[in-house]
Enzyme design. Structure first.
Site, PDB file in Angstrom:
ATOM      1  N   GLY A   1     -14.029  -0.515  10.893  1.00  0.00           N
ATOM      2  CA  GLY A   1     -14.797  -0.099  12.071  1.00  0.00           C
ATOM      3  C   GLY A   1     -16.111  -0.854  12.104  1.00  0.00           C
TER       4      GLY A   1
ATOM      5  CB  ILE B   1     -16.313   2.463   0.218  1.00  0.00           C
ATOM      6  CG1 ILE B   1     -15.526   3.286   1.235  1.00  0.00           C
ATOM      7  CG2 ILE B   1     -16.416   3.203  -1.110  1.00  0.00           C
ATOM      8  CD1 ILE B   1     -14.069   3.513   0.852  1.00  0.00           C
TER       9      ILE B   1
ATOM     10  CD  GLU C   1     -19.972  -3.225  -1.570  1.00  0.00           C
ATOM     11  OE1 GLU C   1     -20.705  -3.412  -2.545  1.00  0.00           O
ATOM     12  OE2 GLU C   1     -18.815  -2.733  -1.684  1.00  0.00           O
TER      13      GLU C   1
ATOM     14  CD  GLU D   1      -6.105  -6.568  13.899  1.00  0.00           C
ATOM     15  OE1 GLU D   1      -5.588  -7.669  14.127  1.00  0.00           O
ATOM     16  OE2 GLU D   1      -7.026  -6.384  13.090  1.00  0.00           O
TER      17      GLU D   1
ATOM     18  CB  VAL E   1     -12.906  -4.642  -0.895  1.00  0.00           C
ATOM     19  CG1 VAL E   1     -11.868  -3.626  -1.382  1.00  0.00           C
ATOM     20  CG2 VAL E   1     -12.514  -6.037  -1.315  1.00  0.00           C
TER      21      VAL E   1
ATOM     22  N   GLY F   1     -14.573  -1.581   3.647  1.00  0.00           N
ATOM     23  CA  GLY F   1     -15.613  -1.400   4.674  1.00  0.00           C
ATOM     24  C   GLY F   1     -16.924  -0.850   4.166  1.00  0.00           C
TER      25      GLY F   1
ATOM     26  CE  LYS G   1      -9.295  -4.667   3.201  1.00  0.00           C
ATOM     27  NZ  LYS G   1      -8.848  -3.619   4.131  1.00  0.00           N
TER      28      LYS G   1
ATOM     29  N   GLY H   1      -5.802   2.783  18.537  1.00  0.00           N
ATOM     30  CA  GLY H   1      -6.679   1.670  18.143  1.00  0.00           C
ATOM     31  C   GLY H   1      -6.772   1.469  16.641  1.00  0.00           C
TER      32      GLY H   1
ATOM     33  CE  LYS I   1      -9.895  -7.973   5.887  1.00  0.00           C
ATOM     34  NZ  LYS I   1     -10.314  -6.766   6.549  1.00  0.00           N
TER      35      LYS I   1
END
Ligand SMILES: NC(=O)c1ccc[n+]([C@@H]2O[C@H](COP(=O)([O-])OP(=O)(O)OC[C@H]3O[C@@H](n4cnc5c(N)ncnc54)[C@H](OP(=O)(O)O)[C@@H]3O)[C@@H](O)[C@H]2O)c1
Length: 448
Positions: A309, A138, A131, A192, A134, A136, A207, A189, A107
C-alpha cells in the site's frame, strides 16, 4: 540553517506519490529529526504529462530523464520507487558509484542482483537502504541488519505476500475455490490485473532471498529459492487442513542447519503449507504480513503489519531517507550487508519437512498395507492415517466410507523426512493401480 539534503525521487506512482505527500506534510518534523531540511531536486517518471491530482509539488520538478537526474551534482540521495531490473539497476549503480546514498523499495532488483548494488555501495562508501522492499511498513530489515547482529538467527518463517494471504484467508473463511477468491481479491484491489508474480510465489521468493541474505550473512538470490505458488490449492485442501485444526498459508522459510554431509548450510523456500491454528502466523489474516524470526539467544520474535500500500510503504521509505540523511550529515555510513558467512545453499531435496497426502484408493483388503509399504521403502514414517468419504473429497470424518465405484479416501500425514524421500514416495504411489488419483499433496509446517 544547515544545507538541505537534496533528493532525486525515481517514480511517482502508488509509493512515490505518498512519499511526496509525506515529505510535504511532515517537512517540519523531518527537518527537526534529521537536522537539515529535505528538498526534492527532481522526480523522474515515465509519463511527464500524467495527471497527478493535487500532489503538493512544483510540476517543474518532473522529468523523464531519470539517469540525468541521478547524475546531477546537486543530488545527495536517490530514492528509487519504479521497480524492475533495468533501467533501475543502471540508475542505482551510477548513484552509488558517485557516492550518493540510495533508498530503494525494489525487491525484484535486490533479489536478482543485489550483489551489484552492495559492491557499488561498498566501493564508494555510500549508504544502501531497502526497508520497504520486504513486508512494506513492517520494520524488519533494520532489526535483522542491526538489532540482531549480536545473535545467531536459525530460522525465518514469513507471510510476505499480501495478495496470496488475502486469497488463502478468503478460501479459509468462506470455503471458496482459488479462482473465486482471486476474483474477489482483484475486485477489491488486492490483486493486480496480472497476478502471476504474486500467486506463483515469485514476489515472495524475492523477499525470501533478501531475508535469507540478511539473516545468514550470505548472498542469496531469487534463483536460489525453491518456489511453489498457490494456484493448485483447492477448497478440498483447505477443508482438509481445517479437519486437522490447520490453515493453509503461503510461507517463505529460510533456515540454517547441517546438510546431508553435516556441513552448515541454508535452505530457502516458498510454498503453501498447512500450519496449526495455534501457530502465531495462522492468525495473520487478510492482506497482512508477518515474519516469525527464531534466534539462539533472543528466542522467538514476531513482526506484524501492513506489507503493501502507498502510505505504509512510504513510511518505510521515509524512515530510510531519514537514516541515510542523518548519516550524510554525520559523515558516516552503515554497511549494507555482511556476506562473510557465505554458506552454501541446501538443495530442496534435503529440506526436512512433513507431507499431508490425500489419496483416492480402491476400497479393498490389503490396500492400506500396500500404501504403507511404499512409505516404508522410502524410509518415510507415517504419523496418522485417516480414511474418509470419497464423495466429499476426504474432509468429513474419520470413519471408512465406500465412495463411488468402491473408492475410499486415505488422508496420510507423515513425520518429518527429507523432501526428496517424500517426493519419491508420492511418485511411487502415483504409479500404483490401487491408487485412482492423488487428490492433494501439501507440506505441513509448525509442529502439527
Ligand atoms: N505498491 C506497493 O504496495 C509496494 C510495496 C512494497 C514495495 N513496492 C515497490 O515499490 C516500487 C514502486 O511500486 P509502485 O506500486 O509505486 O509502482 P507504480 O505505481 O507502478 O509506479 C511506478 C512509477 O515509476 C515510474 N516509471 C516507470 N517506468 C519508468 C521509467 N522508465 N523512468 C522513469 N520513471 C518510470 C512511473 O511513471 P508514471 O507515473 O509516469 O507512470 C510511476 O510513477 C516497486 O519496486 C515495488 O515493488 C511497492
Amino acid at each position: 540553517m544547515t544545507k538541505p539534503v537534496r533528493l532525486a525521487l525515481l517514480g511517482c506512482g502508488t509509493v512515490g506519490s505518498e512519499v511526496v505527500r509525506l515529505l510535504h506534510e511532515q517537512a517540519a518534523d523531518l527537518t527537526a529529526r534529521i537536522g537539515a531540511p529535505l528538498e526534492i531536486a527532481g522526480i523522474a517518471v515515465r509519463r511527464q504529462g500524467r495527471n497527478r491530482g493535487d500532489l503538493p509539488v512544483d510540476p517543474a520538478v518532473f522529468t523523464t530523464d531519470a539517469l540525468g537526474l541521478v547524475k546531477r551534482d546537486d543530488v545527495d540521495v536517490v530514492v528509487e520507487m519504479v521497480g524492475g531490473i533495468e533501467p533501475a539497476r543502471t540508475w542505482l549503480v551510477e548513484a552509488l558509484r558517485a557516492g550518493k546514498s540510495v533508498v530503494t523499495a525494489n525487491k525484484a532488483l535486490l533479489a536478482e542482483d543485489g550483489g551489484s548494488l552492495h559492491d557499488a555501495a561498498a566501493e564508494s562508501g555510500a549508504d544502501l537502504y531497502y526497508e520497504a522492499s520486504v513486508a512494506g511498513a513492517i520494520p524488519l530489515l533494520r532489526p535483522l541488519r542491526e538489532s540482531l547482529q549480536g545473535d545467531k538467527i536459525t530460522r525465518v518463517t514469513g507471510i510476505v505476500n499480501g495478495t496470496t494471504n488475502f486469497i488463502l484467508s478468503a478460501m479459509d473463511a468462506t470455503g471458496a475455490g482459488f479462482a473465486e477468491a482471486l476474483d474477489e481479491a482483484t475486485e477489491l484491489g488486492y490483486a493486480e490485473a496480472d497476478p502471476t508474480a504474486d500467486v506463483e510465489g515469485f514476489d515472495a521468493a524475492a523477499k525470501a532471498a533478501i531475508l535469507a541474505s540478511l539473516a545468514f550473512h550470505t548472498r542469496v538470490s531469487a534463483a536460489d529459492v525453491y518456489r511453489e505458488g498457490i494456484t493448485e490449492v483447492t477448497a478440498a485442501d483447505v477443508a482438509s487442513a481445517n479437519a486437522m485444526g490447520c490453515t493453509i498459508k503461503l510461507l517463505c522459510i529460510a533456515s540454517r542447519g547441517p546438510d546431508s554431509t553435516g556441513a552448515e548450510s541454508i535452505g530457502v523456500r516458498v510454498y503453501p503449507a498447512m500450519i496449526p491454528r495455534s501457530h502465531p502466523l495462522a492468525s495473520v489474516g487478510d492482506a497482512f504480513n508477518a515474519v516469525f524470526v527464531e534466534a539462539v539467544s533472543a528466542g522467538q520474535l514476531m513482526f506484524y503489519g501492513r506489507g503493501a500500500g502507498g502510505a505504509p510503504t512510504a513510511s518505510a521509505v521515509l524512515g530510510d531517507v531519514v537514516a541515510v540523511s542523518r548519516n550524510r550529515l554525520a559523515g558516516v555510513r552503515t554497511p549494507s550487508e555482511s556476506a562473510y558467512a557465505a554458506l552454501p545453499i541446501r538443495p530442496m531435496g534435503e529440506a526436512v519437512t512433513r507431507y499431508h497426502i490425500s489419496l483416492d484408493v480402491a476400497d479393498r483388503a490389503g490396500v492400506l498395507a500396500t500404501v504403507a509399504g511404499v512409505f516404508a521403502r522410502h524410509e518415510v514414517s507415517i504419523a496418522t492415517v485417516r480414511q474418509a468419504s470419497a464423495s466429499t473429497g476426504g474432509n468429513t470424518g474419520s470413519t471408512a466410507t465406500v465412495g463411488r465405484g468402491g473408492d475410499a479416501i486415505l488422508v496420510i500425514v507423515t513425520h518429518a523426512a527429507p523432501d526428496a524421500a517424500l517426493a519419491a514416495t508420492v511418485e511411487e504411489l502415483r504409479g500404483l493401480d490401487i491408487v485412482r488419483s492423488i487428490a492433494s499433496v501439501l507440506r505441513v509446517e509448525g509442529g502439527v
